[in-house]
Design a protein around this motif. Structure first.
Motif, PDB file in Angstrom:
ATOM      1  N   CYS A  28       0.852  -1.193   0.000  1.00 14.20           N
ATOM      2  CA  CYS A  28       0.000   0.000   0.000  1.00 14.20           C
ATOM      3  C   CYS A  28       0.884   1.238   0.000  1.00 14.20           C
ATOM      4  CB  CYS A  28      -0.906   0.051   1.225  1.00 14.20           C
ATOM      5  SG  CYS A  28      -2.252  -1.136   1.251  1.00 14.20           S
ATOM      6  N   VAL A  29       0.396   2.297  -0.638  1.00 14.71           N
ATOM      7  CA  VAL A  29       1.137   3.547  -0.692  1.00 14.71           C
ATOM      8  C   VAL A  29       0.165   4.715  -0.565  1.00 14.71           C
ATOM      9  CG1 VAL A  29       1.025   3.621  -3.224  1.00 14.71           C
ATOM     10  CG2 VAL A  29       2.827   4.895  -2.020  1.00 14.71           C
ATOM     11  N   ALA A  30       0.590   5.750   0.155  1.00 11.84           N
ATOM     12  CA  ALA A  30      -0.188   6.977   0.280  1.00 11.84           C
ATOM     13  C   ALA A  30       0.452   8.039  -0.609  1.00 11.84           C
ATOM     14  CB  ALA A  30      -0.224   7.452   1.729  1.00 11.84           C
ATOM     15  N   THR A  31      -0.368   8.729  -1.378  1.00 11.37           N
ATOM     16  CA  THR A  31       0.124   9.756  -2.297  1.00 11.37           C
ATOM     17  C   THR A  31      -0.804  10.973  -2.260  1.00 11.37           C
ATOM     18  OG1 THR A  31      -1.096   8.682  -4.098  1.00 11.37           O
ATOM     19  CG2 THR A  31       1.255   8.150  -3.891  1.00 11.37           C
ATOM     20  N   LEU A  32      -0.318  12.080  -2.802  1.00 14.64           N
ATOM     21  CA  LEU A  32      -1.135  13.291  -2.883  1.00 14.64           C
ATOM     22  C   LEU A  32      -2.136  13.218  -4.031  1.00 14.64           C
ATOM     23  CD1 LEU A  32       1.543  16.070  -2.236  1.00 14.64           C
ATOM     24  CD2 LEU A  32      -0.357  15.452  -0.742  1.00 14.64           C
ATOM     25  N   LYS A  33      -1.823  12.392  -5.032  1.00 18.42           N
ATOM     26  CA  LYS A  33      -2.656  12.269  -6.222  1.00 18.42           C
ATOM     27  C   LYS A  33      -3.171  10.835  -6.345  1.00 18.42           C
ATOM     28  CE  LYS A  33       0.161  15.747  -8.595  1.00 18.42           C
ATOM     29  NZ  LYS A  33       1.030  16.023  -9.779  1.00 18.42           N
ATOM     30  N   PRO A  34      -4.210  10.610  -7.153  1.00 21.36           N
ATOM     31  CA  PRO A  34      -4.736   9.247  -7.308  1.00 21.36           C
ATOM     32  C   PRO A  34      -3.737   8.259  -7.892  1.00 21.36           C
ATOM     33  CG  PRO A  34      -6.302  10.879  -8.125  1.00 21.36           C
ATOM     34  CD  PRO A  34      -5.030  11.613  -7.870  1.00 21.36           C
ATOM     35  N   ASP A  35      -2.743   8.762  -8.635  1.00 19.79           N
ATOM     36  CA  ASP A  35      -1.739   7.896  -9.246  1.00 19.79           C
ATOM     37  C   ASP A  35      -0.788   7.359  -8.178  1.00 19.79           C
ATOM     38  OD1 ASP A  35       0.164   6.609 -10.733  1.00 19.79           O
ATOM     39  OD2 ASP A  35       0.855   8.399 -11.804  1.00 19.79           O
ATOM     40  N   PRO A  36      -0.771   6.041  -7.939  1.00 21.70           N
ATOM     41  CA  PRO A  36       0.104   5.482  -6.898  1.00 21.70           C
ATOM     42  C   PRO A  36       1.594   5.624  -7.204  1.00 21.70           C
ATOM     43  CG  PRO A  36      -0.906   3.734  -8.180  1.00 21.70           C
ATOM     44  CD  PRO A  36      -1.569   4.998  -8.608  1.00 21.70           C
ATOM     45  N   LEU A  37       1.938   5.968  -8.450  1.00 22.36           N
ATOM     46  CA  LEU A  37       3.343   6.152  -8.823  1.00 22.36           C
ATOM     47  C   LEU A  37       3.792   7.602  -8.694  1.00 22.36           C
ATOM     48  CD1 LEU A  37       3.540   3.866 -12.001  1.00 22.36           C
ATOM     49  CD2 LEU A  37       4.113   3.295  -9.629  1.00 22.36           C
ATOM     50  N   SER A  38       2.884   8.487  -8.318  1.00 26.52           N
ATOM     51  CA  SER A  38       3.222   9.903  -8.196  1.00 26.52           C
ATOM     52  C   SER A  38       4.046  10.162  -6.938  1.00 26.52           C
ATOM     53  CB  SER A  38       1.942  10.746  -8.173  1.00 26.52           C
ATOM     54  OG  SER A  38       1.137  10.424  -7.041  1.00 26.52           O
TER      55      SER A  38
ATOM     56  N   PRO B 202       5.099  13.285  -3.935  1.00 23.24           N
ATOM     57  CA  PRO B 202       5.698  12.412  -2.913  1.00 23.24           C
ATOM     58  C   PRO B 202       4.799  11.217  -2.611  1.00 23.24           C
ATOM     59  CG  PRO B 202       4.662  14.294  -1.869  1.00 23.24           C
ATOM     60  CD  PRO B 202       4.572  14.538  -3.349  1.00 23.24           C
ATOM     61  N   SER B 203       5.378  10.213  -1.982  1.00 19.14           N
ATOM     62  CA  SER B 203       4.619   9.019  -1.642  1.00 19.14           C
ATOM     63  C   SER B 203       5.134   8.439  -0.328  1.00 19.14           C
ATOM     64  CB  SER B 203       4.731   7.973  -2.756  1.00 19.14           C
ATOM     65  OG  SER B 203       6.064   7.510  -2.871  1.00 19.14           O
ATOM     66  N   TYR B 204       4.290   7.683   0.316  1.00 18.35           N
ATOM     67  CA  TYR B 204       4.657   7.010   1.564  1.00 18.35           C
ATOM     68  C   TYR B 204       4.169   5.575   1.473  1.00 18.35           C
ATOM     69  CZ  TYR B 204       4.686   5.681   6.511  1.00 18.35           C
ATOM     70  OH  TYR B 204       4.894   5.023   7.695  1.00 18.35           O
ATOM     71  N   ARG B 205       5.096   4.653   1.253  1.00 20.14           N
ATOM     72  CA  ARG B 205       4.749   3.237   1.128  1.00 20.14           C
ATOM     73  C   ARG B 205       4.751   2.616   2.522  1.00 20.14           C
ATOM     74  NH1 ARG B 205       4.959  -0.567  -3.403  1.00 20.14           N
ATOM     75  NH2 ARG B 205       5.298   1.290  -4.647  1.00 20.14           N
ATOM     76  N   PHE B 206       3.566   2.266   3.022  1.00 24.73           N
ATOM     77  CA  PHE B 206       3.475   1.805   4.404  1.00 24.73           C
ATOM     78  C   PHE B 206       3.234   0.309   4.542  1.00 24.73           C
ATOM     79  CE2 PHE B 206      -0.680   3.444   3.130  1.00 24.73           C
ATOM     80  CZ  PHE B 206      -1.556   2.441   3.513  1.00 24.73           C
ATOM     81  N   ILE B 207       2.905  -0.385   3.456  1.00 29.73           N
ATOM     82  CA  ILE B 207       2.899  -1.851   3.448  1.00 29.73           C
ATOM     83  C   ILE B 207       3.766  -2.293   2.288  1.00 29.73           C
ATOM     84  CG2 ILE B 207       1.531  -3.953   3.121  1.00 29.73           C
ATOM     85  CD1 ILE B 207      -0.788  -2.679   4.476  1.00 29.73           C
ATOM     86  N   THR B 208       4.740  -3.152   2.555  1.00 30.22           N
ATOM     87  CA  THR B 208       5.660  -3.632   1.525  1.00 30.22           C
ATOM     88  C   THR B 208       5.907  -5.121   1.731  1.00 30.22           C
ATOM     89  OG1 THR B 208       7.630  -3.158   2.849  1.00 30.22           O
ATOM     90  CG2 THR B 208       6.810  -1.378   1.439  1.00 30.22           C
ATOM     91  N   LYS B 209       6.727  -5.684   0.852  1.00 29.29           N
ATOM     92  CA  LYS B 209       7.241  -7.052   1.000  1.00 29.29           C
ATOM     93  C   LYS B 209       6.141  -8.087   1.230  1.00 29.29           C
ATOM     94  CE  LYS B 209      11.466  -5.135   2.993  1.00 29.29           C
ATOM     95  NZ  LYS B 209      12.384  -5.111   4.158  1.00 29.29           N
ATOM     96  N   HIS B 210       5.062  -7.953   0.468  1.00 34.30           N
ATOM     97  CA  HIS B 210       3.961  -8.918   0.554  1.00 34.30           C
ATOM     98  C   HIS B 210       3.385  -9.013   1.970  1.00 34.30           C
ATOM     99  CE1 HIS B 210       4.697 -10.196  -3.525  1.00 34.30           C
ATOM    100  NE2 HIS B 210       5.966 -10.436  -3.229  1.00 34.30           N
TER     101      HIS B 210
END
Length: 229
Positions: free
Chosen positions: A58-68, A70-78
């Protein structure tokens, strides 16, 4: 909500904001900075054999695009909830009520608004847990107070460790390293040598996004968690 077609029928994946404890849908999209955002990830498949849902990342972003950015990836590694490692964080996976549903919390970031995007994946219920199929969060120490012979004492349990919502907690130890990816590749290779996986299984996953969620500074919060300085 994003949906995809599975091998045995139509799979409906969803990601929704919930009230505390994931008891019901949340009507407001406004949060206080640092407040817990409860999310429910689920899959509905009426014509499909029983499924278990996992959240890969999961990632939090300012825009709907998850690749935008700044971003904050809070769930990783499956399935490693990294936000739970942050000091003072209460982020965690909640115990499952249904295999097809997984609830978790993350702290609202200091942005004025954010979108949360997650990659969801469903597996057949009988599939065993692995470094690919897990839901892990960082378990912090617990403190308790007691009294004996008029003397107060503090019982401190310093159990800093990764904890699995279900199954073998040992699968979570790779959250502190890159071993999750290495061990996942080994498990997948070993599994495919002995079992035929239909192409449709690759379709039992989807990207979902919820938002915008709005965050107010503590000094501007007008709800029940109002703080006065």
């Amino acid at each position: 909500m994003t949906s995809t077609v599975g091998v045995f029928g139509l799979l409906h994946f969803s990601l929704r904001t919930m009230t505390d404890g994931c008891m019901s849908l949340r009507s407001s999209s406004v949060y206080q900075q640092g407040e817990a955002v409860f999310l429910e990830a689920s899959v509905e498949a009426p014509l499909h054999p029983p499924l278990t849902l996992y959240v890969d990342y999961c990632v939090a972003t300012l825009k709907p695009d998850p690749l935008s950015l700044p971003s904050y990836r809070f769930i990783t590694k499956h399935g490693c909830l990294l936000d739970s490692v942050v000091p003072g964080s209460s982020s965690k996976f909640l115990p499952r009520e249904r295999d097809s549903r997984l609830c978790f919390s993350v702290q609202a970031v200091s942005w004025e608004q954010m979108f949360i995007s997650c990659h969801l994946r469903a597996t057949l219920k009988q599939s065993s847990q692995s470094h690919l199929n897990k839901a892990c969060f960082f378990h912090r120490p617990t403190f308790s107070w007691g009294i004996t012979a008029e003397v107060y004492y503090q019982d401190v349990s310093l159990s800093f460790s990764w904890h699995a919502t279900e199954g073998d907690t040992a699968l979570c130890q790779c959250c502190d390293s890159d071993d999750c990816f290495t061990q996942t590749e080994e498990e997948t290779s070993d599994h495919t040598r002995h079992t035929h996986q239909p192409d449709g299984e690759k379709k039992n996953e989807a990207d979902t996004t919820v938002g915008p969620l709005h965050t107010l500074p503590r000094s501007h919060w007008t709800g029940r968690l109002s703080v006065n300085y």
